[in-house]
Scaffold this active site. Sequence first.
Site, short mmCIF file in Angstrom:
data_model
loop_
_atom_site.label_atom_id
_atom_site.label_comp_id
_atom_site.label_asym_id
_atom_site.label_seq_id
_atom_site.Cartn_x
_atom_site.Cartn_y
_atom_site.Cartn_z
N LYS A 80 -17.52 -3.61 10.96
CA LYS A 80 -16.12 -3.57 11.37
C LYS A 80 -16.05 -4.00 12.83
CE LYS A 80 -12.11 -2.31 9.69
NZ LYS A 80 -11.63 -2.59 8.33
N GLY A 184 5.27 3.77 -2.80
CA GLY A 184 5.11 2.57 -1.97
C GLY A 184 5.10 1.30 -2.79
N GLY A 186 4.97 -1.93 -1.68
CA GLY A 186 4.67 -3.02 -0.75
C GLY A 186 3.89 -4.12 -1.43
N VAL A 188 0.84 -4.35 -2.39
CA VAL A 188 0.02 -3.94 -3.52
C VAL A 188 0.86 -3.20 -4.57
CG1 VAL A 188 -1.98 -2.58 -4.25
CG2 VAL A 188 -2.03 -3.77 -2.06
N TYR A 190 4.00 -3.16 -5.47
CA TYR A 190 4.92 -3.89 -6.34
C TYR A 190 4.16 -4.68 -7.40
CZ TYR A 190 9.19 -5.84 -8.04
OH TYR A 190 10.25 -6.13 -8.87
P1 NAD Z 1 2.47 -2.50 2.61
O1 NAD Z 1 2.72 -2.11 4.03
O2 NAD Z 1 2.81 -3.86 2.14
O3 NAD Z 1 3.19 -1.46 1.62
C1 NAD Z 1 3.34 -0.11 1.87
C2 NAD Z 1 4.69 0.30 1.32
O4 NAD Z 1 4.82 1.70 1.43
C3 NAD Z 1 5.87 -0.31 2.10
O5 NAD Z 1 6.77 -0.91 1.19
C4 NAD Z 1 6.47 0.88 2.81
O6 NAD Z 1 7.86 0.78 2.99
C5 NAD Z 1 6.12 2.02 1.87
N1 NAD Z 1 6.12 3.32 2.50
C6 NAD Z 1 5.75 3.65 3.75
N2 NAD Z 1 5.90 4.98 3.96
C7 NAD Z 1 6.37 5.49 2.81
C8 NAD Z 1 6.72 6.79 2.39
N3 NAD Z 1 6.64 7.84 3.20
N4 NAD Z 1 7.15 6.96 1.12
C9 NAD Z 1 7.24 5.91 0.29
N5 NAD Z 1 6.95 4.66 0.63
C10 NAD Z 1 6.51 4.45 1.88
O7 NAD Z 1 0.92 -2.20 2.39
P2 NAD Z 1 0.00 -2.73 1.19
O8 NAD Z 1 -0.73 -3.93 1.63
O9 NAD Z 1 0.79 -2.75 -0.07
O10 NAD Z 1 -1.07 -1.55 1.11
C11 NAD Z 1 -0.72 -0.30 0.56
C12 NAD Z 1 -1.85 0.69 0.78
O11 NAD Z 1 -3.06 0.20 0.18
C13 NAD Z 1 -2.20 0.93 2.25
O12 NAD Z 1 -2.63 2.26 2.40
C14 NAD Z 1 -3.37 0.00 2.49
O13 NAD Z 1 -4.21 0.46 3.52
C15 NAD Z 1 -4.08 0.08 1.15
N6 NAD Z 1 -4.90 -1.10 0.85
C16 NAD Z 1 -4.32 -2.34 0.82
C17 NAD Z 1 -5.10 -3.46 0.52
C18 NAD Z 1 -4.49 -4.82 0.47
O14 NAD Z 1 -5.14 -5.74 -0.03
N7 NAD Z 1 -3.27 -5.02 0.94
C19 NAD Z 1 -6.48 -3.30 0.26
C20 NAD Z 1 -7.03 -2.01 0.26
C21 NAD Z 1 -6.22 -0.92 0.58
#
Ligand code: NAD
Length: 351
Positions: A80, A184, A186, A188, A190
């Site tokens: 990292k 959530g 977001g 992932v 959706y």
């Molecule tokens: P993102 O920011 O696109 O989506 C997160 C969603 O959660 C957003 O729509 C946000 O409005 C919503 N949110 C925030 N606080 C909230 C609450 N209190 N109640 C309900 N909804 C809430 O992030 P992402 O890329 O979709 O990642 C989601 C999770 O998965 C994160 O914890 C991230 O660390 C983890 N993750 C993501 C990836 C990746 O490839 N994107 C890989 C491994 C882990």
Amino acid sequence: MSVFDHHEFDNHEQVVFCSDKKTGLKAIIAVHNTNLGPSLGGCRMWNYIDSGDALNDVLRLSKGMTYKAAMANLKLGGGKSVIIGDPRKDKTPEMMEAMGRFVDSVGGKYITAEDSGISLDDLLLMSKHSSHVTGIQSRYSFHGGEADGNPAPATAYGVFVGLRESVRYALKSDLQGVKVAIQGLGHVGYRLAKHLKEAGAQLFVTDIYQEQLAKAESELGATIVSPEEILSLDVDVLAPCALGAVINERSLPHIKAKVIAGAANNQLAVEAHGEELKAKGILYAPDYVINAGGVIDIYHQKQSDSSGEQLKEHIEQIGSTLSEIYERAEQLNKSTNTVSNLIAEERFGLS
Ligand code: NAD
């Protein structure tokens, strides 16, 4: 401050402190373990309180990557890097180029990728000075259309596969009619909702943004619930896809789902909650195992001969890895998170 006595120090192979006066770059690169291959892990830029805070993060996160890579069947170790500074105020193209030179100076023992505060453009700047930068090429999109350089589609597909396997194991059923609560929607969440809808699941969703909710209601027939309700809904599966530490002392007594399987990192506020979930008869899919699709995607980008189909097959192994964890956890009468760590340590040669 001594690195060797630091509470997060875990025999990390290499910790490099990087300082570039000209661009103001202050960064730390940590290589935790390379028994299985060169270390991979994103570069994070964050407004750390001080360098101690940054060291804490880089030691902890690089160790986590060793476990994640081992459980994702990757020939990679854990690493990292962190840059100290506010990505909105302090970042400059010259600073990103300087970071690329530091990444290169580790000689391929550390491969960098995207993390909080670092964009695709930043990686492209780093890649001008090092070939040890990944996550910058197009990827497989999983829902047709253009692959857009975002690991979320691969992560969402992996979470879907892992969730399906967890339901098969715990409920002895497929996903038809199974009630899933997604916290959530977001990048992932959706996409996960779309996969689940196609598989016949019944969706209950929440987010703090109305736009995503309205879309899920009209496109996927999802039922909208409030953020306060989501963790305690009477559903089969809870899929945390927003924040860390959602399984905590406050939420635990109210969780009714039989399975917890979602994308969020660090879902358990403390590791001991894994035991409490086990005692309640809730099957927990260890977060770093089920959300490894993105890192698998990044690995395949480094393989010149890898195809979209090979990537998909590799991500599908998340299902068999989870069954291995669940079976061993049952045999050993231990929590799934504990057993996952044990298997990872066997794989990278700690035990
Ligand atoms: P993102 O920011 O696109 O989506 C997160 C969603 O959660 C957003 O729509 C946000 O409005 C919503 N949110 C925030 N606080 C909230 C609450 N209190 N109640 C309900 N909804 C809430 O992030 P992402 O890329 O979709 O990642 C989601 C999770 O998965 C994160 O914890 C991230 O660390 C983890 N993750 C993501 C990836 C990746 O490839 N994107 C890989 C491994 C882990």
